[in-house]
Structure formats: structure tokens, C-alpha cells
Design a protein around this motif. Structure first.
Motif, PDB file in Angstrom:
ATOM      1  N   LYS A  39      49.363  42.647  35.469  1.00 40.60           N
ATOM      2  CA  LYS A  39      49.152  41.539  36.395  1.00 40.60           C
ATOM      3  C   LYS A  39      48.189  40.500  35.827  1.00 40.60           C
ATOM      4  O   LYS A  39      48.394  39.302  35.992  1.00 40.60           O
ATOM      5  CB  LYS A  39      48.628  42.067  37.728  1.00 40.60           C
ATOM      6  N   ILE A  40      47.134  40.931  35.152  1.00 40.30           N
ATOM      7  CA  ILE A  40      46.168  39.964  34.609  1.00 40.30           C
ATOM      8  C   ILE A  40      46.373  39.691  33.117  1.00 40.30           C
ATOM      9  O   ILE A  40      45.571  39.007  32.494  1.00 40.30           O
ATOM     10  CB  ILE A  40      44.707  40.405  34.888  1.00 40.30           C
ATOM     11  N   LYS A  61      40.087  36.041  34.378  1.00 45.32           N
ATOM     12  CA  LYS A  61      41.467  36.464  34.631  1.00 45.32           C
ATOM     13  C   LYS A  61      41.567  37.215  35.955  1.00 45.32           C
ATOM     14  O   LYS A  61      42.512  37.022  36.713  1.00 45.32           O
ATOM     15  CB  LYS A  61      41.988  37.335  33.485  1.00 45.32           C
ATOM     16  N   LEU A  62      40.590  38.078  36.227  1.00 45.91           N
ATOM     17  CA  LEU A  62      40.575  38.808  37.500  1.00 45.91           C
ATOM     18  C   LEU A  62      40.486  37.828  38.668  1.00 45.91           C
ATOM     19  O   LEU A  62      41.242  37.920  39.630  1.00 45.91           O
ATOM     20  CB  LEU A  62      39.372  39.756  37.559  1.00 45.91           C
ATOM     21  N   THR A 121      41.151  34.592  38.750  1.00 46.97           N
ATOM     22  CA  THR A 121      42.322  33.713  38.832  1.00 46.97           C
ATOM     23  C   THR A 121      43.493  34.446  39.479  1.00 46.97           C
ATOM     24  O   THR A 121      44.209  33.884  40.303  1.00 46.97           O
ATOM     25  CB  THR A 121      42.727  33.208  37.431  1.00 46.97           C
ATOM     26  N   THR A 122      43.677  35.698  39.124  1.00 51.34           N
ATOM     27  CA  THR A 122      44.779  36.488  39.669  1.00 51.34           C
ATOM     28  C   THR A 122      44.520  36.888  41.111  1.00 51.34           C
ATOM     29  O   THR A 122      45.438  36.925  41.922  1.00 51.34           O
ATOM     30  CB  THR A 122      45.006  37.750  38.811  1.00 51.34           C
ATOM     31  N   PHE A 123      43.265  37.174  41.432  1.00 50.38           N
ATOM     32  CA  PHE A 123      42.890  37.596  42.781  1.00 50.38           C
ATOM     33  C   PHE A 123      41.817  36.643  43.314  1.00 50.38           C
ATOM     34  O   PHE A 123      40.624  36.967  43.297  1.00 50.38           O
ATOM     35  CB  PHE A 123      42.361  39.037  42.773  1.00 50.38           C
TER      36      PHE A 123
END
Length: 155
Positions: free
Chosen positions: A24-25, A49-50, A52-54
Motif C-alpha cells: 500500500k505504501i 509515505k505513511l 500520504t497513504t493514511f
């Protein structure tokens, strides 16, 4: 709380396995494994990244371990209101925009056809005013607003 515990809390909250989180990331599975085993510490790129994804993860919680865990726990009502105000880009396709403009045009009278002037003749008749051949009439004015809407005006 160590970052390994934070990462496990994220995975548990979103119902993800190590592999699913890595996919996912967009990081290697080994990166997640090394962080959980505390072999490595997270890089800023990983934190970004974490987040941005969440985006509901509280960035201060990710970096400084400052509670709460989710941003929605801080501002639950204002986030819902803000999400309704955020314009969705490309919500209306270009074809839909053109169709909307054409529909507006059908309700208005058709402009009369204007004969194009002979540019060379105009220049030779009035050489001091060389820009006079560029005078044109306005057909329409379109104003685009920052929320994605627009208005068309016809003279």
C-alpha cells in the motif's frame, strides 16, 4: 511507545498485514519487518509515505508520539465540513463542459456572421495605425472560478 508499536497499531487499525502495508505504501516488505523488529528506525520518507497513504493519521503522533492517534479524534466535525468544501478536480469532464456551454448557447440568439477584412488593404490605407487591422469583436467571455465552476457571458 516505540515506532514498532506505532506501526503495529496502524496495521491493526487499518486491518493490514505486513505485506499489505508494504504494498500500500510502496516499500519493500523487508522495510516493514525491520521496523517492527526494531532493527531500523523509520526515515522521514517512510513517515511521509505513511501519512500520504493514511491522511487521517496524526502526523504529530507519527513523529513525536503525541496523542491522539488519528486527526479525526482532534477535529472530527471540522474535517467532515472541510471534506465537503474540497473541490474535486476533473469532476466535470471537458466534454460535459462543452455540452453545458452549448446548452447555454441554444438559449441565446446566434451572433451575426462578420466578414473578415482584407488585412493588406487596411494596412496600406492607414500605415500609421498598423494595429487597426487587429480590432476584433468579442464573441464571449468565460470566467473560471477557483472552485472549478465557470460562467459564460455573451455581449
Amino acid at each position: 511507545m516505540k515506532f514498532s508499536k506505532q506501526l503495529q497499531k496502524i496495521m491493526h487499525h487499518f486491518g493490514l498485514s505486513t505485506t499489505e502495508l508494504a504494498d500500500k505504501i510502496l516499500v519493500p516488505k523487508a522495510t516493514i519487518s525491520h521496523l517492527i523488529s526494531e532493527r531500523n528506525k523509520p526515515s522521514l520518507e517512510f513517515i511521509m509515505k505513511l501519512h500520504t497513504t493514511f491522511p487521517t493519521l496524526n502526523l504529530e503522533w507519527l513523529i513525536y508520539e503525541k496523542e491522539p492517534f488519528l486527526v479525526t479524534e482532534i477535529y472530527p466535525k471540522s474535517i467532515e465540513k472541510d471534506q465537503n468544501k474540497i473541490p474535486v478536480l476533473n469532476e466535470i469532464s471537458e466534454v460535459e463542459m462543452v455540452n453545458e456551454i452549448e446548452n447555454e448557447d441554444q438559449n441565446e440568439s446566434q451572433p451575426e456572421e462578420i466578414e473578415p477584412k482584407n488585412i493588406n488593404q487596411n494596412i496600406t490605407e492607414n500605415p500609421k495605425n498598423i494595429l487597426s487591422f487587429q480590432s476584433k469583436e468579442i464573441d464571449c467571455i468565460v470566467i473560471f472560478y477557483n472552485d472549478g465552476s465557470f460562467k459564460k457571458y455573451n455581449p
